[in-house]
Design an enzyme around this catalytic site. Sequence first.
Site, short mmCIF file in Angstrom:
data_model
loop_
_atom_site.label_atom_id
_atom_site.label_comp_id
_atom_site.label_asym_id
_atom_site.label_seq_id
_atom_site.Cartn_x
_atom_site.Cartn_y
_atom_site.Cartn_z
N LEU A 1 0.87 -1.17 0.00
CA LEU A 1 0.00 0.00 0.00
C LEU A 1 0.91 1.23 0.00
O LEU A 1 1.95 1.23 0.65
CB LEU A 1 -0.89 0.02 1.26
CG LEU A 1 -1.93 -1.10 1.39
CD1 LEU A 1 -2.67 -0.97 2.71
CD2 LEU A 1 -2.90 -1.09 0.23
N ASP A 2 0.50 2.27 -0.72
CA ASP A 2 1.28 3.50 -0.77
C ASP A 2 1.44 4.08 0.62
O ASP A 2 0.64 3.81 1.52
CB ASP A 2 0.60 4.54 -1.67
CG ASP A 2 0.58 4.12 -3.12
OD1 ASP A 2 1.36 3.22 -3.48
OD2 ASP A 2 -0.23 4.67 -3.88
N GLN A 3 2.43 4.96 0.79
CA GLN A 3 2.71 5.53 2.11
C GLN A 3 1.50 6.29 2.67
O GLN A 3 1.27 6.32 3.87
CB GLN A 3 3.95 6.44 2.05
CG GLN A 3 3.87 7.59 1.06
CD GLN A 3 3.19 8.83 1.61
OE1 GLN A 3 2.94 8.94 2.81
NE2 GLN A 3 2.88 9.77 0.74
N THR B 1 -1.70 5.56 1.95
CA THR B 1 -2.88 4.69 1.98
C THR B 1 -2.94 3.97 3.32
O THR B 1 -1.93 3.51 3.84
CB THR B 1 -2.82 3.66 0.84
OG1 THR B 1 -2.78 4.35 -0.41
CG2 THR B 1 -4.04 2.75 0.86
#
Length: 248
Positions: free
Chosen positions: A117-119, A121
């Site tokens: 997951l993106d930073q 998210t």
Amino acid sequence: MQLQDILYSQGFGTRRVCAGLVQQGWVEIYSRDDASAAPEKCTDSTADFDPEGLRFRVQGVDWEYHAKGYIVLHKPAGTECSQKPSTYPSIYTLLPPPLRQRPCKSAIQGLQAVGRLDQDTTGMLLLSDDGQFIHRMSSPKKHVPKVYRVTAKHPVTQEMVDQLLAGVVLDDDPKPVKAAACVLVDSHVLDLTLTEGKYHQVKRMLAAVGNRVEGLHRARMGSLDLPEDLAPGQWRWLTAEDMEKLKG
């Protein structure tokens, strides 16, 4: 199985370190017959125990034996799903040392994130040291549904929802990608279900219909919801019931 080998398999250090923990009186074993009984100290590192279902205490912290590790983490914002983060703290710093040190046949120790997951998210992140499980949950070919709560910058129209369901073209692939489901929750909020995991897919799909993601939260994988009592940064072991829900 010798107690020192049980501790080693659970990530408490080398066999020598594990033997030392036992010999120095830091390890206590819970009774299988009396769940209410206090754990008893064991100082024989070669003592044999059946590891399955074994409950024990190491340096005051209770643990249960797990042949393979499967956990769910509520990923907070501002963390990276990387062992070597570039800007933000790693999600692995949220795990206790034994989970980060469990021995693996691969070169990397410990539990590994199932996908990324993106930073910025938040939400459900699974971690395991079972390679087959990681592949099954993250492979696009397995079509495990993942539900994302998306907060958009601009109002979400029915036309946008229809486009996301019909399929949109991303810049790196002429083949359209479409949402498995898309439910409008509020004027700026929708629940988007995907069964594949392309790079920044949700953000790029919203951009393709003329909108922009302001907030992104993964709420479900398979039919397992992120536990409501799991605060950002907290984790827990997955139960047998959880594992069944992850199958769909």
